[in-house]
Write a protein that holds these residues in place. Structure first.
Motif, short mmCIF file in Angstrom:
data_model
loop_
_atom_site.label_atom_id
_atom_site.label_comp_id
_atom_site.label_asym_id
_atom_site.label_seq_id
_atom_site.Cartn_x
_atom_site.Cartn_y
_atom_site.Cartn_z
N ASN A 91 88.66 36.90 -2.32
CA ASN A 91 87.43 36.36 -1.73
C ASN A 91 87.12 36.87 -0.32
O ASN A 91 86.07 36.56 0.22
CB ASN A 91 87.42 34.82 -1.74
CG ASN A 91 87.60 34.25 -3.13
OD1 ASN A 91 87.29 34.90 -4.12
ND2 ASN A 91 88.14 33.05 -3.21
N GLY A 122 85.51 32.85 -6.23
CA GLY A 122 84.28 32.21 -5.78
C GLY A 122 83.53 33.14 -4.85
O GLY A 122 83.67 34.37 -4.93
N ALA A 123 82.74 32.55 -3.96
CA ALA A 123 81.97 33.34 -2.99
C ALA A 123 82.93 34.26 -2.24
O ALA A 123 84.05 33.87 -1.91
CB ALA A 123 81.24 32.41 -2.04
N GLN A 142 72.46 36.36 -5.65
CA GLN A 142 73.12 35.09 -5.37
C GLN A 142 74.57 35.38 -5.00
O GLN A 142 75.14 36.39 -5.40
CB GLN A 142 73.08 34.17 -6.60
CG GLN A 142 71.68 33.85 -7.09
CD GLN A 142 70.88 33.04 -6.09
OE1 GLN A 142 71.39 32.11 -5.48
NE2 GLN A 142 69.61 33.40 -5.93
N GLN A 145 80.33 33.79 -7.85
CA GLN A 145 80.82 32.49 -8.30
C GLN A 145 82.29 32.52 -8.72
O GLN A 145 82.96 31.51 -8.77
CB GLN A 145 79.97 32.00 -9.47
CG GLN A 145 78.53 31.76 -9.09
CD GLN A 145 77.69 31.48 -10.32
OE1 GLN A 145 77.47 32.34 -11.17
NE2 GLN A 145 77.25 30.24 -10.43
N GLN A 183 76.58 39.59 -12.64
CA GLN A 183 75.53 38.61 -12.35
C GLN A 183 74.17 39.29 -12.51
O GLN A 183 73.97 40.40 -12.05
CB GLN A 183 75.67 38.12 -10.91
CG GLN A 183 74.65 37.10 -10.49
CD GLN A 183 74.65 36.86 -8.99
OE1 GLN A 183 73.71 37.22 -8.31
NE2 GLN A 183 75.72 36.28 -8.48
#
Length: 197
Positions: A91, A122-123, A142, A145, A183
């Motif tokens: 991350n 995640g981010a 975005q 995730q 994504q």
């Protein structure tokens, strides 16, 4: 491209002199007693070695009878993608370039290929060469995730600044990562990829 090889050539490159004021060549002007620029061996050696190193750097062998080797070398070098090692943690991704990026060269459009050593959960952020970390966004613009950056996958990241995304601050757009989830934005027409949920 070939180095000079006649009987008067030096066997090793002479030492460089101290740098003077940068200037330009002139043919001179006898009417104003302006002398023509002397072209020293030092300058010719510098130009020759710059070209030689481009050819050798592309893995080509110098040839005295081939006259497009610099062009061929530039094309070959342009095809090579340097894959950087992920030196960060999950991350929070970092990498080191052979020629470090700085604020003036880490600009929109710069692409980095990074071999991922830690899958994201995640981010995530990316910070090359000790520069400030910026968030990684997917093609749907975005934040990540989880699962987009796969262990041992190669992530292709492009720096971008997009109005309305991340408050107009820079992001690293994940163009793809081999083995990772991609994504995508919400579909707006038939034949578009669909998102889950």
């Amino acid at each position: 491209m070939y180095q000079t090889d006649n009987s008067t050539a030096a066997v090793s490159q002479p030492a460089a002199t101290a740098a003077g004021s940068a200037g330009f060549f002139t043919d001179g002007n006898p009417a104003t007693s302006t002398p023509a620029t002397i072209v020293p061996a030092e300058w010719l050696n510098a130009v020759m070695m710059e070209l030689v190193n481009v050819v050798i750097g592309a893995g080509l062998t110098l040839s005295k009878t081939t006259y497009n080797q610099v062009l061929a070398a530039i094309k070959r070098i342009g095809q090579n993608t340097v894959v950087l090692a992920d030196t960060g943690v999950a991350n929070a991704y970092t990498a080191v370039n052979a020629t470090p990026l700085v604020a003036g060269t880490w600009v929109d459009g710069v692409v980095q290929a990074v071999k991922i050593a830690h899958a994201n959960t995640g981010a995530s952020t990316y910070a090359p060469d000790g520069l400030p970390a910026i968030p990684i966004y997917g093609l749907g613009l975005q934040a990540l995730q989880g699962g987009e950056l796969a262990l041992n996958g190669t992530a292709i990241l492009m720096r971008a600044t997009i109005a309305g995304v991340n408050s107009g601050n820079p992001i690293a757009v994940l163009m793809e990562c081999f083995g990772g989830t991609q994504q995508v934005p919400n579909s707006t027409s038939s034949q578009h990829a669909m998102t889950l949920g």
